[in-house]
Design an enzyme around this catalytic site. Sequence first.
Site, PDB file in Angstrom:
ATOM      1  N   HIS A 113       5.925  45.828  62.244  1.00  0.00           N
ATOM      2  CA  HIS A 113       6.327  44.481  61.826  1.00  0.00           C
ATOM      3  C   HIS A 113       7.533  44.017  62.643  1.00  0.00           C
ATOM      4  O   HIS A 113       7.556  42.877  63.149  1.00  0.00           O
ATOM      5  CB  HIS A 113       6.666  44.502  60.332  1.00  0.00           C
ATOM      6  CG  HIS A 113       7.270  43.229  59.809  1.00  0.00           C
ATOM      7  ND1 HIS A 113       6.527  42.266  59.151  1.00  0.00           N
ATOM      8  CD2 HIS A 113       8.549  42.764  59.835  1.00  0.00           C
ATOM      9  CE1 HIS A 113       7.328  41.266  58.810  1.00  0.00           C
ATOM     10  NE2 HIS A 113       8.563  41.546  59.197  1.00  0.00           N
ATOM     11  N   GLU A 114       8.522  44.878  62.785  1.00  0.00           N
ATOM     12  CA  GLU A 114       9.736  44.507  63.521  1.00  0.00           C
ATOM     13  C   GLU A 114       9.455  44.357  65.015  1.00  0.00           C
ATOM     14  O   GLU A 114       9.972  43.441  65.657  1.00  0.00           O
ATOM     15  CB  GLU A 114      10.835  45.551  63.285  1.00  0.00           C
ATOM     16  CG  GLU A 114      11.243  45.740  61.831  1.00  0.00           C
ATOM     17  CD  GLU A 114      11.686  44.455  61.157  1.00  0.00           C
ATOM     18  OE1 GLU A 114      12.084  43.505  61.860  1.00  0.00           O
ATOM     19  OE2 GLU A 114      11.623  44.393  59.916  1.00  0.00           O
ATOM     20  N   HIS A 130       7.956  41.024  65.576  1.00  0.00           N
ATOM     21  CA  HIS A 130       8.965  39.960  65.619  1.00  0.00           C
ATOM     22  C   HIS A 130       9.485  39.793  67.046  1.00  0.00           C
ATOM     23  O   HIS A 130       9.625  38.670  67.548  1.00  0.00           O
ATOM     24  CB  HIS A 130      10.140  40.302  64.701  1.00  0.00           C
ATOM     25  CG  HIS A 130      10.006  39.798  63.295  1.00  0.00           C
ATOM     26  ND1 HIS A 130       9.643  38.502  63.004  1.00  0.00           N
ATOM     27  CD2 HIS A 130      10.200  40.421  62.100  1.00  0.00           C
ATOM     28  CE1 HIS A 130       9.616  38.340  61.686  1.00  0.00           C
ATOM     29  NE2 HIS A 130       9.948  39.486  61.112  1.00  0.00           N
ATOM     30  N   GLU A 176       7.278  35.374  59.245  1.00  0.00           N
ATOM     31  CA  GLU A 176       7.043  36.619  58.512  1.00  0.00           C
ATOM     32  C   GLU A 176       5.556  36.902  58.367  1.00  0.00           C
ATOM     33  O   GLU A 176       5.113  38.044  58.509  1.00  0.00           O
ATOM     34  CB  GLU A 176       7.715  36.557  57.135  1.00  0.00           C
ATOM     35  CG  GLU A 176       9.225  36.629  57.160  1.00  0.00           C
ATOM     36  CD  GLU A 176       9.743  37.862  57.884  1.00  0.00           C
ATOM     37  OE1 GLU A 176       9.200  38.968  57.650  1.00  0.00           O
ATOM     38  OE2 GLU A 176      10.679  37.714  58.681  1.00  0.00           O
TER      39      GLU A 176
END
Length: 296
Positions: A147-148, A151, A224
């Site tokens: 997830h990071e 980003h 997100e």
Amino acid sequence: MKRIALFLITNIAVILVLSVVLSLLGFTGILDETGVGLDYGSLLLFAAVFGFGGSFISLAMSKWMAKRMTGAQVITTPRNQAEAWLVETVKSQAARAGIGMPEVAIFDQDTPNAFATGMTKNSSLVAVSTGLMRTMNKDEVEAVLAHEVSHIANGDMVTLTLIQGVVNTFVIFISRVVGYFVDRVILKNEEGLGIGFFVTSIVAQIVFGILASTIVFWFSRQREFRADAGGAKLAGREKMISALEKLRKSMTEPLPEQMSSFGISGKTGDHGLKMLFMTHPPLEHRIAALQGKSIQ
């Protein structure tokens, strides 16, 4: 106390730097040469320098600030198998995402959390909390890291900075126009800029800033969803869902205010109008999106 001092020092430094930039650009004030009207060109320059300048300076300092505000320790030489696994997992995900290897760090926090920051895709930082390492299994941690990394690969930090810069510019510009109108038209001041201009400008900037922040928060919530989808692609959809479920069941300690939009954690439940001021969608909404379910 240390966090407050860092915040104040950083903001003072930003103001000083931007003041020098304005001087170099020949900014002399927002009144025209006769002193009886606004110089909209100079006002827009002032607003843009402070609006975009502050955002980009904050972005440039984001890694430095993040490390000091959370106490994150970058893993230079892994001390154990867990740290070695973290570094190798991020390295593999970064390669598949097509970005440079981020710095990998751990910060001391009892509850599960993680964040990513950095000025460019090839100069970034991914950090996880000690609580996340304790409460999640490897599959779930892998999903959080993915997830990071997503980003970073999506360029979310730069995108949000640009959006914040545009919003800041318009808020600063419009609040000064409103302040000038009140000072000259309502209070009938005809000499320079009076107290009415400064007081009204400050109040208008606060009000417009609050309203405009809903735009920034909306973009933050959308990113997100994108990062969750990217995490599911890199680590697997079920792993991503499991990680979000674990976060939903955990009491999460928030990151420092300046970094809240960069963390993975979000609140639970339907918050109605409060949703407008949330940087993250409710975790139930994020899980539903990954499951392909509509949100009621």
